[in-house]
Design an enzyme around this catalytic site. Structure first.
Site, PDB file in Angstrom:
ATOM      1  N   TYR A   1       0.841  -1.203   0.000  1.00 14.46           N
ATOM      2  CA  TYR A   1       0.000   0.000   0.000  1.00 14.46           C
ATOM      3  C   TYR A   1       0.875   1.251   0.000  1.00 14.46           C
ATOM      4  O   TYR A   1       0.644   2.187  -0.778  1.00 14.46           O
ATOM      5  CB  TYR A   1      -0.923   0.007   1.215  1.00 14.46           C
ATOM      6  CG  TYR A   1      -1.670   1.316   1.367  1.00 14.46           C
ATOM      7  CD1 TYR A   1      -2.769   1.599   0.562  1.00 14.46           C
ATOM      8  CD2 TYR A   1      -1.265   2.284   2.293  1.00 14.46           C
ATOM      9  CE1 TYR A   1      -3.449   2.814   0.668  1.00 14.46           C
ATOM     10  CE2 TYR A   1      -1.928   3.492   2.404  1.00 14.46           C
ATOM     11  CZ  TYR A   1      -3.020   3.749   1.590  1.00 14.46           C
ATOM     12  OH  TYR A   1      -3.668   4.947   1.687  1.00 14.46           O
TER      13      TYR A   1
ATOM     14  N   PHE B   1      15.582  19.556  -1.075  1.00 16.59           N
ATOM     15  CA  PHE B   1      14.213  19.093  -1.314  1.00 16.59           C
ATOM     16  C   PHE B   1      13.983  17.704  -0.719  1.00 16.59           C
ATOM     17  O   PHE B   1      12.909  17.427  -0.165  1.00 16.59           O
ATOM     18  CB  PHE B   1      13.960  19.066  -2.827  1.00 16.59           C
ATOM     19  CG  PHE B   1      12.640  18.463  -3.219  1.00 16.59           C
ATOM     20  CD1 PHE B   1      11.473  19.203  -3.162  1.00 16.59           C
ATOM     21  CD2 PHE B   1      12.566  17.145  -3.658  1.00 16.59           C
ATOM     22  CE1 PHE B   1      10.253  18.644  -3.521  1.00 16.59           C
ATOM     23  CE2 PHE B   1      11.357  16.584  -4.022  1.00 16.59           C
ATOM     24  CZ  PHE B   1      10.193  17.334  -3.953  1.00 16.59           C
TER      25      PHE B   1
ATOM     26  N   ARG C   1       2.241   8.823  12.983  1.00 15.46           N
ATOM     27  CA  ARG C   1       1.890  10.064  13.683  1.00 15.46           C
ATOM     28  C   ARG C   1       0.394  10.324  13.685  1.00 15.46           C
ATOM     29  O   ARG C   1      -0.171  10.834  14.664  1.00 15.46           O
ATOM     30  CB  ARG C   1       2.616  11.239  13.016  1.00 15.46           C
ATOM     31  CG  ARG C   1       2.357  12.596  13.651  1.00 15.46           C
ATOM     32  CD  ARG C   1       2.707  13.710  12.677  1.00 15.46           C
ATOM     33  NE  ARG C   1       1.895  13.634  11.469  1.00 15.46           N
ATOM     34  CZ  ARG C   1       2.208  14.194  10.305  1.00 15.46           C
ATOM     35  NH1 ARG C   1       3.334  14.850  10.184  1.00 15.46           N
ATOM     36  NH2 ARG C   1       1.402  14.079   9.260  1.00 15.46           N
TER      37      ARG C   1
ATOM     38  N   ARG D   1     -10.376   5.201   9.724  1.00 20.74           N
ATOM     39  CA  ARG D   1      -9.424   4.802   8.691  1.00 20.74           C
ATOM     40  C   ARG D   1      -8.216   4.188   9.395  1.00 20.74           C
ATOM     41  O   ARG D   1      -7.617   4.819  10.265  1.00 20.74           O
ATOM     42  CB  ARG D   1      -8.977   6.018   7.861  1.00 20.74           C
ATOM     43  CG  ARG D   1     -10.064   6.609   6.999  1.00 20.74           C
ATOM     44  CD  ARG D   1      -9.711   8.021   6.520  1.00 20.74           C
ATOM     45  NE  ARG D   1      -8.416   8.056   5.860  1.00 20.74           N
ATOM     46  CZ  ARG D   1      -8.223   7.784   4.568  1.00 20.74           C
ATOM     47  NH1 ARG D   1      -9.247   7.434   3.810  1.00 20.74           N
ATOM     48  NH2 ARG D   1      -7.023   7.853   4.043  1.00 20.74           N
TER      49      ARG D   1
END
Length: 386
Positions: A190, A314, A237, A247
């Site tokens: 997933y 980044f 978290r 969920r």
């Protein structure tokens, strides 16, 4: 941060005040995409691209900041990539869309993404990023302006992601009760679909833009691990928030394990037991964090391959923030009671430390967090030696 809040911080947390002051004094943005000399690469002079930048700001302030600092055309390319995937993710997350409609939307999203004028206004009224889909026609227009190599990469990643998302969404819709992954392998799969493929896409775009070496695009395992580290950190978290919305993403293989029961023999039958059994919750939480940290070495190896400072910033800043977040969550019972987040000064300290290549070889920031995680591990922790 207002003046009163700033003054309060100076009086109550002087060290944090010093860190924030240092960060604001010495960290200057290296690029302003709105300046006329940047228009050729940022596209700010075009209303459609300007709207894309606004959608990026709306969707994620934190990612928006680092994306805008990327060099040349790459900032615009990654902006569009992010918004395309945000649109796809919004469809997948929206529980108000019936499964038959969602399946059609998801499995054809890569085609709609290159269909001029396409948008979607059927998202739920409370869906945070519904505006991305309402204004999606501007994203399509800007995507079609990209060089073929970059455009095709974005469409290909979108196609792969939508297939996995659709499969998981359909499985969830068939169950009368909220379900999550059964095994760690299913959990990994997933996370691969929703984040690992993002890592692959970014590597391919870094290479296709010419800013990074062509072989970076071939580092699929490292790119996947990088995405999994960030995604698993968010899943850990956000447990409380996700539980409130029914969920669940923590794999049954971990949360139901009998070894984490109070007597060490009784398996859990409901993931919500973690909200009622503090000791089980602490052990399961540490197991989830250990699982996430198995991607840390690959992520650091990936950073060693990056040669451009803006690309390094980044990638490194989210990775550093992820490891710092895992340290915040570890053996922290408050995570099961409310949403927790890193304090602004800690976030600034992490960002400031990773703005230089000097942070890379010794991985000082991750080592510091690792030491704090280890120091908080009691001898009774069932994951102490993992």
């Amino acid at each position: 941060m207002g003046a009163l809040e700033f003054l309060t911080l100076a009086l109550t947390h002087p060290n944090e005040f010093r860190i924030l002051l240092q960060f604001w004094n010495y960290h200057e943005s290296t690029r302003d995409i709105t300046k006329k000399e940047e228009h050729a690469t940022s596209g700010w002079d075009r209303p459609t691209m300007r709207r894309c930048w606004e959608l990026l700001d709306h969707s994620s302030r934190s990612f928006s900041t680092v994306i805008k600092q990327l060099d040349g055309d790459l900032a615009r390319i990654i902006c569009i990539f992010y918004i395309v995937l945000r649109g796809l993710d919004t469809v997948e997350d929206d529980m108000t869309i019936p499964d038959n409609v969602k399946q059609s939307l998801l499995r054809s999203f890569h085609q709609k993404t290159v269909t001029p004028g396409w948008n979607f206004d059927g998202s739920g009224p409370d869906e945070k990023d519904r505006i991305v889909l309402v204004d999606y026609h501007v994203v399509v227009e800007e995507l079609l302006r990209l060089e073929p190599a970059c455009r095709d990469t974005i469409v290909d990643i979108c196609h792969k992601m939508e297939t996995g998302m659709a499969d998981f969404a359909h499985r969830t819709s068939l169950s009368p009760q909220p379900i999550g992954p059964d095994s760690v392998a299913e959990y990994d799969l997933y996370c691969h679909y929703v984040a690992g493929l993002v890592g692959e896409g970014l590597s391919r775009l870094f290479s296709a833009s010419g800013i990074e070496s062509p072989w970076l695009a071939q580092q699929l395992e490292l790119s996947n691990s990088f995405g999994l580290l960030l995604q698993k950190t968010n899943i850990i978290r956000d447990f409380r928030e996700d539980a409130e919305e029914r969920r669940f993403f923590w794999p049954r293989e971990i949360w139901s394990a009998a070894q984490y029961g109070p007597d060490g023999r009784t398996p859990a039958t409901d993931v919500l037991q973690l909200l009622r059994e503090p000791k089980r919750a602490a052990w399961v939480q540490s197991a989830m964090i250990v699982d996430a940290l198995r991607h840390a070495c690959d992520s650091l190896d990936y950073l060693r391959l990056v040669k451009t400072q803006s690309v390094f910033n980044f990638a490194a800043i989210p990775a550093a923030m992820a490891i710092a977040t895992l340290e915040l969550c570890f053996m922290n019972p408050e995570m099961f009671q409310r949403n927790i987040k890193i304090r602004k000064a800690k976030a600034a300290d992490v960002r400031f430390s990773f703005l230089s290549y000097l942070a890379l070889p010794d991985s000082a920031r991750s080592s510091s967090c690792d030491r704090q995680i280890h120091g908080r591990s009691g001898s009774s922790s069932k994951n102490t030696h993992d």
